[in-house]
Write an enzyme that holds these catalytic residues in place. Structure first.
Site, PDB file in Angstrom:
ATOM      1  N   ASP A 161      23.241  89.365 -48.483  1.00 44.54           N
ATOM      2  CA  ASP A 161      22.226  89.979 -47.627  1.00 44.54           C
ATOM      3  C   ASP A 161      21.307  90.821 -48.512  1.00 44.54           C
ATOM      4  O   ASP A 161      21.046  90.474 -49.676  1.00 44.54           O
ATOM      5  CB  ASP A 161      22.902  90.765 -46.487  1.00 44.54           C
ATOM      6  CG  ASP A 161      22.015  90.898 -45.263  1.00 44.54           C
ATOM      7  OD1 ASP A 161      21.217  91.865 -45.197  1.00 44.54           O
ATOM      8  OD2 ASP A 161      22.080  90.037 -44.352  1.00 44.54           O
ATOM      9  N   ASP A 162      20.799  91.922 -47.985  1.00 41.51           N
ATOM     10  CA  ASP A 162      19.805  92.735 -48.691  1.00 41.51           C
ATOM     11  C   ASP A 162      20.383  93.334 -49.986  1.00 41.51           C
ATOM     12  O   ASP A 162      21.600  93.353 -50.178  1.00 41.51           O
ATOM     13  CB  ASP A 162      19.361  93.853 -47.735  1.00 41.51           C
ATOM     14  CG  ASP A 162      17.967  94.370 -48.052  1.00 41.51           C
ATOM     15  OD1 ASP A 162      17.423  94.049 -49.133  1.00 41.51           O
ATOM     16  OD2 ASP A 162      17.420  95.099 -47.205  1.00 41.51           O
ATOM     17  N   LYS A 188      18.359  83.744 -44.905  1.00 42.53           N
ATOM     18  CA  LYS A 188      18.090  84.653 -43.775  1.00 42.53           C
ATOM     19  C   LYS A 188      16.789  85.355 -44.095  1.00 42.53           C
ATOM     20  O   LYS A 188      16.670  86.015 -45.130  1.00 42.53           O
ATOM     21  CB  LYS A 188      19.242  85.664 -43.642  1.00 42.53           C
ATOM     22  CG  LYS A 188      18.967  86.824 -42.673  1.00 42.53           C
ATOM     23  CD  LYS A 188      20.247  87.663 -42.503  1.00 42.53           C
ATOM     24  CE  LYS A 188      19.988  89.012 -41.868  1.00 42.53           C
ATOM     25  NZ  LYS A 188      21.232  89.835 -41.809  1.00 42.53           N
ATOM     26  N   ASP A 219      14.227  88.051 -43.045  1.00 45.52           N
ATOM     27  CA  ASP A 219      14.105  89.256 -42.232  1.00 45.52           C
ATOM     28  C   ASP A 219      12.626  89.592 -42.017  1.00 45.52           C
ATOM     29  O   ASP A 219      11.742  88.937 -42.594  1.00 45.52           O
ATOM     30  CB  ASP A 219      14.852  90.399 -42.947  1.00 45.52           C
ATOM     31  CG  ASP A 219      15.480  91.372 -41.965  1.00 45.52           C
ATOM     32  OD1 ASP A 219      15.013  91.424 -40.807  1.00 45.52           O
ATOM     33  OD2 ASP A 219      16.416  92.087 -42.356  1.00 45.52           O
ATOM     34  N   SER A 240      14.720  86.178 -38.386  1.00 47.16           N
ATOM     35  CA  SER A 240      14.881  87.434 -37.639  1.00 47.16           C
ATOM     36  C   SER A 240      13.683  87.713 -36.736  1.00 47.16           C
ATOM     37  O   SER A 240      13.654  88.735 -36.042  1.00 47.16           O
ATOM     38  CB  SER A 240      15.073  88.599 -38.614  1.00 47.16           C
ATOM     39  OG  SER A 240      16.215  88.386 -39.400  1.00 47.16           O
ATOM     40  N   ARG A 271      17.976  85.687 -35.017  1.00 46.43           N
ATOM     41  CA  ARG A 271      18.452  86.954 -34.466  1.00 46.43           C
ATOM     42  C   ARG A 271      17.529  87.351 -33.321  1.00 46.43           C
ATOM     43  O   ARG A 271      16.325  87.448 -33.506  1.00 46.43           O
ATOM     44  CB  ARG A 271      18.426  88.018 -35.573  1.00 46.43           C
ATOM     45  CG  ARG A 271      19.565  87.887 -36.601  1.00 46.43           C
ATOM     46  CD  ARG A 271      20.856  88.466 -36.069  1.00 46.43           C
ATOM     47  NE  ARG A 271      20.603  89.817 -35.571  1.00 46.43           N
ATOM     48  CZ  ARG A 271      20.455  90.880 -36.355  1.00 46.43           C
ATOM     49  NH1 ARG A 271      20.606  90.776 -37.658  1.00 46.43           N
ATOM     50  NH2 ARG A 271      20.201  92.061 -35.848  1.00 46.43           N
ATOM     51  N   ASP A 277      20.765  95.162 -34.659  1.00 42.61           N
ATOM     52  CA  ASP A 277      21.884  94.980 -35.605  1.00 42.61           C
ATOM     53  C   ASP A 277      23.221  95.401 -35.009  1.00 42.61           C
ATOM     54  O   ASP A 277      23.328  96.443 -34.376  1.00 42.61           O
ATOM     55  CB  ASP A 277      21.657  95.858 -36.841  1.00 42.61           C
ATOM     56  CG  ASP A 277      20.497  95.371 -37.677  1.00 42.61           C
ATOM     57  OD1 ASP A 277      19.867  94.366 -37.312  1.00 42.61           O
ATOM     58  OD2 ASP A 277      20.221  96.022 -38.704  1.00 42.61           O
TER      59      ASP A 277
HETATM   60  C1  GLA Z   1      17.917  94.334 -40.977  1.00 49.26           C
HETATM   61  C2  GLA Z   1      18.749  93.164 -40.494  1.00 49.26           C
HETATM   62  C3  GLA Z   1      20.206  93.364 -40.891  1.00 49.26           C
HETATM   63  C4  GLA Z   1      20.288  93.499 -42.410  1.00 49.26           C
HETATM   64  C5  GLA Z   1      19.424  94.640 -42.883  1.00 49.26           C
HETATM   65  C6  GLA Z   1      19.316  94.706 -44.396  1.00 49.26           C
HETATM   66  O1  GLA Z   1      18.242  95.533 -40.321  1.00 49.26           O
HETATM   67  O2  GLA Z   1      18.648  93.007 -39.104  1.00 49.26           O
HETATM   68  O3  GLA Z   1      20.994  92.274 -40.452  1.00 49.26           O
HETATM   69  O4  GLA Z   1      19.891  92.296 -43.011  1.00 49.26           O
HETATM   70  O5  GLA Z   1      18.079  94.518 -42.374  1.00 49.26           O
HETATM   71  O6  GLA Z   1      18.547  95.748 -44.842  1.00 49.26           O
END
Ligand code: GLA
Length: 412
Positions: free
Chosen positions: A79-80, A156, A158, A190, A215, A219
């Site tokens: 992820d991030d 993913k 975002d 997202s 999404r 979160d």
């Molecule tokens: C957003 C996404 C989360 C995650 C964070 C990472 O809030 O919805 O799922 O990926 O960013 O910073």
């Protein structure tokens, strides 16, 4: 092309409405770093938990050695907070050199060697939500190509630090750019979560054409309250959401938090059951190195996974909300079967809920029932009253096989 193939090809073209990359015909399953490991980049003080290649290698080892992969959990998703703060001299994203010394391609090969897949994270704004370099419109092509060059299997994408006009251009553009690389890359958008998740702002027909999953909502956090707020939103809006889902295109209520700190065993079963009813992607965000056997058994429950992965891919619905606090959920499955979940919002004691299959709209005779979490089975006539005992914040989940009459007919 032989004529049989020609026919097949044209049938496929006509019937394929989802993103045309052939991927994720059932909801994707695997592991995703975010909820459990967030943006922990302190590898000096916290080497076991920081976002580094070591973490993803550890999880890949667990997935392939502890029985997860065989059940379908094959994605290992970054992820991030994976990237360096600067692009390289050619303008490409690059991983943080200290935390990912081997590079992303090597990590992808590590996954592929074990029958797993690697997912990565990007953001279509100027920055990711965590403040790392984003992929604004003019960088979409180069970043899609970089991910493909690295042999990544899923993205993913975002939406932090972008506005709705940019999103309306960027999400379809990335879909095209990924397809243009020629590498099949699952695409998680997202976008709807940034637009409130509902029409008219969100166009679910278009999403199904450009993304494999999306999404819709906020979160997930490590708490039962968070799970409940997601469940409430998804089932309050089921009339909008269920038609959007199908093979290759899934609503994503966010990660499974089973195995962490916020859920009891009953609540863990509830998350598993309701995510199966929703045909939700099953991305665990937990620590597979230390997960306890109770949580593992729930996540590895074959019947719950089988219901989630049903090939028809029809998202289930809430069919009853009783004053007692009992709710009933239902999902149609292939082979004329179905799944039922009895869920309790009560906080007193196990509630003895009395009903019959007929009251739940089953009308064709006798059904064989398998209790998903106790492994017990029985035969029930549609007219027979029965009682299920549902624990506070817990579920009873059933796989209901085809009615006897139908099965007999199929056999003849
Ligand atoms: C957003 C996404 C989360 C995650 C964070 C990472 O809030 O919805 O799922 O990926 O960013 O910073």
């Amino acid at each position: 092309m032989p004529s049989a193939l020609l026919v097949l090809a044209s049938v496929l073209t006509v019937t394929t409405v989802a993103l045309d990359n052939g991927l994720m015909r059932t909801p994707p399953m695997g592991w995703l770093a975010w909820e459990r490991f967030r943006c922990d980049i302190d590898c000096e003080q916290d080497p076991k938990n920081c976002i580094s290649e070591k973490l993803f290698i550890d999880m890949a080892d667990r997935l392939s050695e502890d029985g997860w992969r065989e059940l379908g959990y094959v994605y290992v998703n970054i992820d991030d907070c994976w990237s360096s703060m600067e692009r390289d001299k050619q303008g490409r994203l690059q991983p943080d050199p200290k935390r990912f010394p081997g590079g992303i391609q090597k990590l992808a090969r590590y996954m592929h060697d074990r029958g797993l897949k690697l997912g990565i994270y990007g953001d279509m704004g100027t920055h990711t939500c965590g403040g790392y370099p984003g992929t604004p419109l003019d960088k979409i092509k180069i970043d899609a190509q970089t991910f493909a060059d690295w042999e990544v299997d899923m993205l993913k994408f975002d939406g932090c630090y972008s506005n709705s006009i940019e999103q309306a251009q960027g999400y379809p553009l990335m879909s095209k750019a990924l397809n243009a690389t020629g590498r099949p890359i699952g695409y998680s958008c997202s976008w709807p979560a940034y637009q409130g998740g509902l029409p008219p702002k969100v166009n679910y027909t278009q999403l199904g054409e450009i993304c494999n999953l999306w999404r819709n909502y906020g979160d997930i956090q490590d708490s039962w309250d968070s799970v409940m707020s997601i469940v409430d939103w998804f089932f309050e809006n089921q009339d909008v959401l269920t038609p959007a889902a199908g093979p290759g295109r899934w609503n994503d209520p966010d990660m499974l938090i089973i195995g962490n700190f916020g859920l009891s065993m009953d609540q863990s079963r509830s998350q598993m059951a309701l995510w199966a009813i929703m045909a939700a992607p099953l991305f665990m965000s937990n620590d597979l190195r230390t997960i306890n056997s109770g949580a593992r058994n729930i996540l590895q429950n074959k019947m719950a996974i089988g219901i989630n992965q049903d090939p028809m891919g029809i998202q289930g619905r809430r069919i009853l909300k009783e004053k007692s606090g009992i709710e009933v959920f239902w999902r149609p499955l292939s082979k004329n079967a179905s799944a039922l979940v009895f869920f309790s919002r009560r906080n007193d004691m196990p509630y003895r809920y009395q009903t019959s299959l007929r009251k739940l709209s089953y009308t064709t005779g006798s059904y064989k029932i398998f209790d998903v979490f106790t492994d017990k089975s029985m035969v029930l006539k549609d007219s027979t009253d029965f009682v299920v005992s549902v624990n506070p914040t817990g579920v009873v989940m059933w796989y209901v096989s085809a009615p006897k009459n139908d099965t007999d007919m199929e056999l003849t």
